[in-house]
Every structure is written in C-alpha cells, then in structure tokens.
Design an enzyme around this catalytic site. Structure first.
Site, PDB file in Angstrom:
ATOM      1  N   GLU A   1       0.820  -1.218   0.000  1.00 24.70           N
ATOM      2  CA  GLU A   1       0.000   0.000   0.000  1.00 24.70           C
ATOM      3  C   GLU A   1       0.850   1.263   0.000  1.00 24.70           C
ATOM      4  OE1 GLU A   1      -3.563  -1.740   2.839  1.00 24.70           O
ATOM      5  OE2 GLU A   1      -1.684  -1.125   3.742  1.00 24.70           O
TER       6      GLU A   1
ATOM      7  N   ARG B   1       3.908   4.259  15.991  1.00 26.50           N
ATOM      8  CA  ARG B   1       2.784   5.168  15.745  1.00 26.50           C
ATOM      9  C   ARG B   1       1.439   4.451  15.877  1.00 26.50           C
ATOM     10  NH1 ARG B   1      -0.461   2.990  11.909  1.00 26.50           N
ATOM     11  NH2 ARG B   1      -0.318   3.788   9.791  1.00 26.50           N
TER      12      ARG B   1
ATOM     13  N   ASP C   1      -2.218 -15.388  22.697  1.00 25.55           N
ATOM     14  CA  ASP C   1      -1.931 -15.620  21.276  1.00 25.55           C
ATOM     15  C   ASP C   1      -2.198 -17.108  21.021  1.00 25.55           C
ATOM     16  OD1 ASP C   1       0.142 -14.046  19.042  1.00 25.55           O
ATOM     17  OD2 ASP C   1      -0.200 -16.204  18.774  1.00 25.55           O
TER      18      ASP C   1
ATOM     19  N   GLY D   1      -5.991  -5.225  13.993  1.00 20.21           N
ATOM     20  CA  GLY D   1      -5.498  -6.229  13.045  1.00 20.21           C
ATOM     21  C   GLY D   1      -6.370  -6.384  11.800  1.00 20.21           C
TER      22      GLY D   1
ATOM     23  N   ASP E   1      -7.435  -4.778   8.889  1.00 21.35           N
ATOM     24  CA  ASP E   1      -7.028  -3.530   8.239  1.00 21.35           C
ATOM     25  C   ASP E   1      -6.911  -3.684   6.727  1.00 21.35           C
ATOM     26  OD1 ASP E   1      -4.846  -5.184   8.230  1.00 21.35           O
ATOM     27  OD2 ASP E   1      -3.430  -3.734   9.018  1.00 21.35           O
TER      28      ASP E   1
ATOM     29  N   VAL F   1      -7.499   1.193  11.366  1.00 21.18           N
ATOM     30  CA  VAL F   1      -6.878   0.557  10.195  1.00 21.18           C
ATOM     31  C   VAL F   1      -5.514   1.174   9.865  1.00 21.18           C
ATOM     32  CG1 VAL F   1      -9.039  -0.239   9.150  1.00 21.18           C
ATOM     33  CG2 VAL F   1      -8.188   2.050   8.601  1.00 21.18           C
TER      34      VAL F   1
HETATM   35  P1  NAD Z   1       2.585 -10.597  13.544  1.00 24.81           P
HETATM   36  O1  NAD Z   1       2.424 -11.570  12.446  1.00 24.81           O
HETATM   37  O2  NAD Z   1       3.958 -10.275  14.055  1.00 24.81           O
HETATM   38  O3  NAD Z   1       1.728 -11.074  14.825  1.00 24.81           O
HETATM   39  C1  NAD Z   1       0.414 -11.518  14.726  1.00 24.81           C
HETATM   40  C2  NAD Z   1       0.141 -12.476  15.882  1.00 24.81           C
HETATM   41  O4  NAD Z   1      -1.251 -12.822  15.858  1.00 24.81           O
HETATM   42  C3  NAD Z   1       0.931 -13.777  15.778  1.00 24.81           C
HETATM   43  O5  NAD Z   1       1.695 -13.980  16.946  1.00 24.81           O
HETATM   44  C4  NAD Z   1      -0.143 -14.848  15.590  1.00 24.81           C
HETATM   45  O6  NAD Z   1       0.179 -16.086  16.205  1.00 24.81           O
HETATM   46  C5  NAD Z   1      -1.339 -14.170  16.275  1.00 24.81           C
HETATM   47  N1  NAD Z   1      -2.638 -14.706  15.913  1.00 24.81           N
HETATM   48  C6  NAD Z   1      -3.102 -15.038  14.683  1.00 24.81           C
HETATM   49  N2  NAD Z   1      -4.382 -15.480  14.770  1.00 24.81           N
HETATM   50  C7  NAD Z   1      -4.724 -15.397  16.074  1.00 24.81           C
HETATM   51  C8  NAD Z   1      -5.913 -15.700  16.796  1.00 24.81           C
HETATM   52  N3  NAD Z   1      -6.977 -16.209  16.192  1.00 24.81           N
HETATM   53  N4  NAD Z   1      -5.927 -15.494  18.139  1.00 24.81           N
HETATM   54  C9  NAD Z   1      -4.826 -14.990  18.777  1.00 24.81           C
HETATM   55  N5  NAD Z   1      -3.677 -14.696  18.140  1.00 24.81           N
HETATM   56  C10 NAD Z   1      -3.625 -14.896  16.810  1.00 24.81           C
HETATM   57  O7  NAD Z   1       1.853  -9.269  13.064  1.00 24.81           O
HETATM   58  P2  NAD Z   1       1.983  -7.789  13.650  1.00 24.81           P
HETATM   59  O8  NAD Z   1       3.038  -7.023  12.937  1.00 24.81           O
HETATM   60  O9  NAD Z   1       2.013  -7.842  15.145  1.00 24.81           O
HETATM   61  O10 NAD Z   1       0.591  -7.183  13.171  1.00 24.81           O
HETATM   62  C11 NAD Z   1      -0.611  -7.609  13.760  1.00 24.81           C
HETATM   63  C12 NAD Z   1      -1.773  -7.106  12.938  1.00 24.81           C
HETATM   64  O11 NAD Z   1      -1.855  -5.693  13.034  1.00 24.81           O
HETATM   65  C13 NAD Z   1      -1.646  -7.421  11.449  1.00 24.81           C
HETATM   66  O12 NAD Z   1      -2.897  -7.871  10.981  1.00 24.81           O
HETATM   67  C14 NAD Z   1      -1.262  -6.092  10.837  1.00 24.81           C
HETATM   68  O13 NAD Z   1      -1.699  -5.992   9.493  1.00 24.81           O
HETATM   69  C15 NAD Z   1      -1.996  -5.145  11.733  1.00 24.81           C
HETATM   70  N6  NAD Z   1      -1.460  -3.781  11.778  1.00 24.81           N
HETATM   71  C16 NAD Z   1      -2.357  -2.777  11.820  1.00 24.81           C
HETATM   72  C17 NAD Z   1      -1.923  -1.479  11.890  1.00 24.81           C
HETATM   73  C18 NAD Z   1      -2.914  -0.364  11.980  1.00 24.81           C
HETATM   74  O14 NAD Z   1      -2.534   0.797  11.870  1.00 24.81           O
HETATM   75  N7  NAD Z   1      -4.178  -0.640  12.209  1.00 24.81           N
HETATM   76  C19 NAD Z   1      -0.537  -1.185  11.893  1.00 24.81           C
HETATM   77  C20 NAD Z   1       0.349  -2.258  11.888  1.00 24.81           C
HETATM   78  C21 NAD Z   1      -0.110  -3.564  11.836  1.00 24.81           C
END
Ligand code: NAD
Length: 348
Positions: free
Chosen positions: A65, A121, A170, A234, A236, A302
C-alpha cells in the site's frame, strides 16, 4: 519552513539502526507519548489535510500500500506491506518506509525506515483512541495477538493512559512467551493466558492485533461485557477482520477516515451506512465519545496516512543536530539546474 537549495541537495536518511538509536536516545515511553501528542494535534487540524483512502495492491497472500497526505506545508507518504504468512517464513508481516517532503519545492526532506516507526505510531494511535474512549481509570488491558506490534501497544497504553496490567493471549504460546520476556521489568503486571476468554477477564480495554488474511472471529459477541473499550487494529484490509459482526453492531464505532475504514476495517462487515464517529471530532470536541459506563466503544483502527505524517514530522524534528541519520545523495543537484545532462556527461 523555508529551505535553501543547498539544504535540499542531501536528504537525511534514518535507517532501522538509527531509528532504534533515536528511540533509545528519546526513551521508548517518552517517544510514544510524544507521538500520541503529535497525532492528537494533527487530528485536531484534520480539515487542513488532503485525504484519500490508501492505494492498495492486493495479492492472494498480502497487500502493498501507498499512504499519502499533505497539510499544505509538508507532504508525506508511506510504503507499507501486510503479509500475514511472512511470519512463518521468518519475515515481518508489516514492513514500511516513508518520505516527508517540502510542499514549496517538492523536494524530499526526510527518507526513513518505518517498520519500527509504524509499530510506534500504531501503538500511539491506539493510546490516543483509548484516552478519549475508555472509561476513566481503565487499568487492565487484554492484548490478543502477541506478535510484532504487541509490546509497543502495551507500553504506549502504560505511557499515555496509565494501564498497569496486561493480560496476554496468542494462539501461539511462543508469541506470548516472547511478549512476556520483552515486557519484563517494564513495570506492567503481566498475565499469560491460554484462551481469549481468560485474557479479557476483568479487562477495561481489549486490543486485538492478530494477523490472518481472513474474516476471523477473535472475539465473539458473548465474550465482550458492558463498558469495555476495544482497539481492533489487526483488521485492516478488505477480507481481513477480527471481530464478530454482532460486537460491531453492539458497539459505538469510532474510526479514522470513514472512506478507508469502510473498505478495510471491521465495519466492512456492516451496511455501507453503518453509523460511525470520526475520532478527530471526538478529539476536537465536535462529537461525543463515550456516553455511559456501560457502553462498548470500538476503535476500528486501520491506520491512516495522517498518523504516518505525524510520525515522520516528529522524527524529522528529533534528528536535527543528532548523529541519528546519514545524508543520502538522492536528489540530482547540477550547478546549472537546466544542465542535468552536462552533470551526467562530466561524471563519465
Ligand atoms: P505478527 O504476524 O507479528 O503477529 C500476529 C500475531 O497474531 C501472531 O503472533 C499470531 O500467532 C497471532 N494470531 C493469529 N491469529 C490469532 C488468533 N486467532 N488469536 C490470537 N492470536 C492470533 O503481526 P503484527 O506485525 O504484530 O501485526 C498484527 C496485525 O496488526 C496485522 O494484521 C497487521 O496488518 C496489523 N497492523 C495494523 C496497523 C494499523 O494501523 N491498524 C498497523 C500495523 C499492523
């Protein structure tokens, strides 16, 4: 800011290494509290900004993106990906870099890593939403999804909102162990949980940061009690959500920028005109946030371009007169601006 041509020839570049050094120099807690304040200030002048939903290029396994915005003085954009399968391959789910430019000349004035900065952020943004929407004196947070974002989320809540206890869950126990170890000594009381139900027991705030390119149900309706504040960060991306739609239906929903959230957020599950309140209006007092202690408030976060803009501007300010950047020879700078070719020819 007026910049001279000589100032613009070299572009400060903040590498991952230098970002980490800057964070330690400022202090992690102070950095996130500063970012939260910076974001709140920019949200308070929301109407000044160019706004557009981010431009996504989707594949079966992820998304890449671009997130642009401008306040008329500066322009910023972030490149960011989201690939939930990456983690199992030893790669980050989310990586990013960004650019801040001077609108007057169009020249970039900062080029920065944003993988670390995005985590900072995003955590600061959740803290801002929580500050304005959670019940006063919220002390306990459930953190569901203990991956790359999780420790940042917990520490920002401590720094900005005085959260003092975190319940972690998790699906992968190793992620929770990692998060516990990283947060040891932070001052937070930590409880490792073996189910989402256990994690949300007694929690005033629930933050979900899981990664799966799917319509997940991390929380079901019967799990969520009256009065909690949820940061669902998550979900997003189109086709990627975390909450059962009945929770969304039962909550007062707060969003960053509705045209983007309706495509990417939890509310993609709802009717296109499902009522939402824009968080910037709560921050300025133009709209009401939480209205009762029993209400469930949901920040359907998001990630919006203005948050990255705030972060880039903050970093640009903070690196001045520090060793935490290197000059990048990114912009061609011929002595005669019309003689670009001559410069290339002489280099031979
Ligand atoms: P990551 O892959 O490092 O961690 C995700 C964790 O979620 C993993 O440890 C995984 O085991 C766990 N998980 C998956 N399904 C699960 C469930 N059903 N129950 C409990 N745990 C579960 O990812 P990250 O970098 O920590 O990012 C997390 C999420 O946040 C991603 O979806 C990412 O796209 C999103 N994100 C959003 C923003 C925002 O601004 N809204 C910014 C950054 C990341």
């Amino acid at each position: 800011m007026t910049l001279k041509a000589s100032d613009l020839a070299m572009v400060p570049f903040v590498s991952v290494d230098n970002m980490m050094r800057l964070v330690h120099h400022v202090g992690l807690q102070a950095f996130m509290a500063d970012l939260a304040a910076e974001i709140a200030l920019d949200f308070a002048r929301w109407e000044l900004f160019d706004k557009t939903p981010r431009i996504g290029s989707h594949s079966e396994v992820g998304v890449i993106e671009l997130m642009p915005t401008s306040d008329g003085t500066h322009y910023g954009f972030k490149y960011v990906n989201g690939h939930p399968k990456n983690m199992k391959e030893g790669l980050q789910t989310v990586t990013a870099f960004g650019v801040l430019s001077d609108v007057d000349s169009g020249y970039p004035i900062l080029f920065s890593e944003m993988t670390v900065l995005t985590a900072l952020r995003t955590a600061a943004m959740s803290a801002v939403a929580t500050k304005h929407l959670a019940r006063p004196n919220a002390k306990t947070m459930a953190m569901i999804g203990n991956g790359a974002q999780s420790e940042f989320q917990c520490l920002a809540q401590m720094a900005v909102n005085g959260i003092d206890s975190v319940r972690l869950y998790d699906i992968d126990a190793a992620a929770t162990e990692k998060c516990m170890a990283n947060l040891e000594g932070s001052g937070l009381t930590l409880v490792a949980c073996t189910s989402p139900e256990e994690a949300i027991e007694g929690a005033d705030v629930i933050t979900t940061a899981t990664a799966d390119k799917d319509m997940q149900t991390i929380l079901t309706d019967n799990m969520v009690g009256a009065g909690v504040h949820i940061n669902a960060i998550g979900g997003d991306c189109p086709g990627k959500t975390e909450l059962h739609r009945d929770i969304v239906a039962r909550s007062s929903v707060f969003v960053e920028y509705p045209p983007q959230t309706r495509i990417e957020g939890e509310i993609q599950q709802m009717d296109p005109d499902h009522p939402v309140t824009e968080l910037w209006q709560v921050i300025t007092g133009a709209a009401v946030g939480r209205q009762s202690n029993a209400e469930i408030t949901l920040f359907d976060g998001v990630g919006f371009a203005i948050e990255d803009f705030s972060a880039l501007r903050y970093v640009h300010r903070k690196i001045q007169n520090t060793p935490f950047y290197i000059d990048f020879d990114l912009i061609a700078d011929p002595d005669d601006p019309r003689d670009l070719f001559g410069m290339v020819k002489r280099a031979g």
